[in-house]
Write an enzyme that holds these catalytic residues in place. Sequence first.
Site, PDB file in Angstrom:
ATOM      1  N   ARG A 129      43.896  43.657  42.262  1.00 59.89           N
ATOM      2  CA  ARG A 129      43.692  43.807  40.816  1.00 59.89           C
ATOM      3  C   ARG A 129      42.597  44.845  40.515  1.00 59.89           C
ATOM      4  NH1 ARG A 129      41.030  39.869  36.808  1.00 59.89           N
ATOM      5  NH2 ARG A 129      42.053  40.296  34.816  1.00 59.89           N
ATOM      6  N   HIS A 147      43.075  47.789  37.845  1.00 56.65           N
ATOM      7  CA  HIS A 147      42.197  47.939  36.679  1.00 56.65           C
ATOM      8  C   HIS A 147      41.374  49.221  36.748  1.00 56.65           C
ATOM      9  CE1 HIS A 147      42.219  43.836  34.507  1.00 56.65           C
ATOM     10  NE2 HIS A 147      43.336  43.984  35.172  1.00 56.65           N
ATOM     11  N   ASN A 193      37.988  42.675  31.727  1.00 56.33           N
ATOM     12  CA  ASN A 193      37.302  42.578  33.015  1.00 56.33           C
ATOM     13  C   ASN A 193      36.180  41.551  33.065  1.00 56.33           C
ATOM     14  OD1 ASN A 193      38.885  44.686  34.089  1.00 56.33           O
ATOM     15  ND2 ASN A 193      37.470  46.251  33.324  1.00 56.33           N
ATOM     16  N   HIS A 225      51.550  39.287  40.887  1.00 58.54           N
ATOM     17  CA  HIS A 225      51.190  37.929  40.464  1.00 58.54           C
ATOM     18  C   HIS A 225      51.873  36.879  41.331  1.00 58.54           C
ATOM     19  CE1 HIS A 225      49.827  39.236  36.147  1.00 58.54           C
ATOM     20  NE2 HIS A 225      48.997  39.620  37.104  1.00 58.54           N
TER      21      HIS A 225
END
Length: 331
Positions: free
Chosen positions: A63, A67, A96, A195
Amino acid sequence: MLSTTTYSLPATIFLVLTILSPSEAQLSATFYSSTCPNVSSIVSNAVQQALQSDSRIGASLTRLHFHDCFVNGCDASLLLDQGGNITQSEKNAAPNFNSVRGFDVVDNIKSSLESSCPGVVSCADILAIAAESSVSLSGGPSWNVLLGRRDGLTANQAGANSSLPSPFESLANVSSKFSAVGLDTTDLVALSGAHTFGRAQCQFFSQRLYNFSGTGSPDPTLNSTYLATLQQNCPQNGNGSTLNNLDPSTPDAFDNNYFNNLLINQGLLQTDQELFSTNGSSTISIVNNFANNQTAFFQAFAQSMINMGNISPLTGTQGEIRTDCKKVNGS
């Protein structure tokens, strides 16, 4: 350790990648072959060690790369702490804050690399390699990570707030955010498949459990048995930071069960289930394909990670190679 399936990238795809733009042409799987030949094993060993004590860390590191790349490109701007010229850290942006994690592992990797090959490997490349290691060590595909990114000198908190997909958004909005960075519908569905491991806090999906879109009722696309379980884990006015498995079937394994969950209305986030439950969407056939064919998902995921890693990298003399991922050199 779970078995690892390796997919080699056809030479034709490398050819396509090398003609996309001058910056992308400078990314290469062999970028550190003479300057830091052990870079991949150093990163992989650190990720493997971190996984021993933290089963979530693979998903968290993957992740971080995502991001990072969606804001200012893959330049490790996400890693910069507030201070000096960095007046607003991306770490404090809404998507975040108290959510992204794994910075300590990145710092450990950087320290190891600085011992072996000081001033050579960028923090942006660490994120790219760590994501691949996290996926492959969790049973997912391996791929040749293209390297040669340099580290940005600025952070963009406003960009993080506006560019990162939110778990509360419509599929159309999420698709437009992917399109804005050059990623298509297949990339969107494949990368959502990350996910298949990791956790999500109640606050990121509790709106589906009680009062969806102001209806006073739960999200109708939620499996009723799954809904009852989630309501137990996330009571109304309960602790919004309670963790839930994104994939209730194999929570720490990288596989295609995420897509099988969508077929039975067991996507955890609104943006997960929308991939299958949005009438007429082109994502539905892709979800069906990945649910039925794990090899197809693994191949698409590897290619989409390469595509994402190619978002606006700094190369050549742009940016710098940070000695500490948390701050710009000299600050």
